[in-house]
Scaffold this active site. Sequence first.
Site, PDB file in Angstrom:
ATOM      1  N   PHE A 106       0.815  -1.219   0.000  1.00  0.00           N
ATOM      2  CA  PHE A 106       0.000   0.000   0.000  1.00  0.00           C
ATOM      3  C   PHE A 106       0.845   1.263   0.000  1.00  0.00           C
ATOM      4  O   PHE A 106       0.395   2.334  -0.427  1.00  0.00           O
ATOM      5  CB  PHE A 106      -0.948   0.001   1.215  1.00  0.00           C
ATOM      6  CG  PHE A 106      -0.330   0.408   2.516  1.00  0.00           C
ATOM      7  CD1 PHE A 106      -0.510   1.687   3.030  1.00  0.00           C
ATOM      8  CD2 PHE A 106       0.427  -0.484   3.260  1.00  0.00           C
ATOM      9  CE1 PHE A 106       0.050   2.078   4.235  1.00  0.00           C
ATOM     10  CE2 PHE A 106       0.985  -0.111   4.471  1.00  0.00           C
ATOM     11  CZ  PHE A 106       0.806   1.169   4.959  1.00  0.00           C
ATOM     12  N   LYS A 107       2.081   1.162   0.427  1.00  0.00           N
ATOM     13  CA  LYS A 107       2.915   2.347   0.556  1.00  0.00           C
ATOM     14  C   LYS A 107       3.354   2.906  -0.794  1.00  0.00           C
ATOM     15  O   LYS A 107       3.936   3.997  -0.852  1.00  0.00           O
ATOM     16  CB  LYS A 107       4.098   2.037   1.466  1.00  0.00           C
ATOM     17  CG  LYS A 107       3.613   1.744   2.882  1.00  0.00           C
ATOM     18  CD  LYS A 107       4.701   1.433   3.870  1.00  0.00           C
ATOM     19  CE  LYS A 107       4.075   1.145   5.239  1.00  0.00           C
ATOM     20  NZ  LYS A 107       5.053   0.880   6.290  1.00  0.00           N
TER      21      LYS A 107
END
Length: 437
Positions: A106-107
């Site tokens: 997700f980063k």
Amino acid sequence: MKLYSTNNKNLRVSFKEAVFNSMPLDKGLYMPVEIPELDADFIQNIEQYALPEIAYKVASTLLKDEIPAADLKALIDDAINFDAPAVKLDDKTFVLELFHGPSLAFKDFGARFMSRVMAYFLKDGEQLLDVLVATSGDTGGAVALGFLGVPNTRVTILYPEGKVSPIQELQLTTNGCNIRAIEVKGTFDDCQALVKQAFADEELNAKFRLTSANSINISRLIPQTFYYFNTYAQLKKQGLNEVIFSVPSGNFGNIGAGLLAYKLGLPVKQFIAATNINDTVPRFLESGIYQTRPSSQTYSNAMDVGAPSNWIRIMDLFDQDVEKLKEVVTSYRFNDEETLEGIKDLDEKLNYVACPHTAIAYLAVEKYREENPTDESTAVFLSTAHACKFPDIFPADIAAKIDIPAQVTALESLPKHADKLEANFDEFKSYLLSKVD
């Protein structure tokens, strides 16, 4: 857009200054002076918009005139060029897959947006930008790929020895070019402390142009709001309006972004902060006493944070009012044994293979439903990383179901390089000073 420090609300800086300075000298974190609500018409018709359109609307509302409209649109189209599907598992349960970017975590949302914002603001001939980042697993890989080859930047990634998965380590240590990795003999909290000390050191700041790529940087937080709005849009298309988000939480940047989205006007009934045994926040919400502890290693390594930096942002969003916060945020903790059971339950009951962080978010949904049996809201638990990153966690029968993406296979043939340091600031400072160009 003006921002203040959580330690000094009279301070005023521009978005550009907050991006490059990352953390105020008073060791607070930057927050927007104003959090405007998105117009009701946009929220009511949000299902008509695609992710890049939603991202532009949210970013332009917050940033105002910091970046001209055409440039901001182009930046977002380049940075957010992958999907974040909300996958239906049953009539009331969805998993939000946030691992479809280049580093499979997700980063990528925050790292890609931030790197492009920094590249946009950098001028030819300016001093080299040194980006320091501590990682417990996924941040480093996302930042490395986000900044790889970006002109006039150099990234230094600190990660704890023996506490990231083999694939995560490959993503940190095989890039070369303007990316370098340091294996620290300690925990993530030690890595984070070294980075924070570097930002506060006068000599380092005199010699280098330092900034952070951790979620302490406000430009990491803003793009993470995009997928909360986009998820709501996906649910609205299916006639679903009441939503609960369960968020795997370590440094609390992810759920912090969700709560920022909530303050911007996103209709969310409840946020669940799902943690492993590094349970500083669950203990605080239970006792009212905020007490950090050294982090402990778990299967969900990206959440192994004993002193979550972004908690001060969350408290700031709620004006330090714990009771007001608890109306919106619930928190549960789970140990490794429970995490494995969550992985097995997801496979057996919902035919879904999830990483250990995702399994914890799922367990938190189940716990919330036990405690709130009359709540009919749709629950969305966030899947923050691809399951292939944690091959040693899974029972053999579940591991056999994991598809290995091509970029992971390619990593295994690349040479690995990392410098090794003790968790000692003087040693880290000497390392940095020896690398002056």
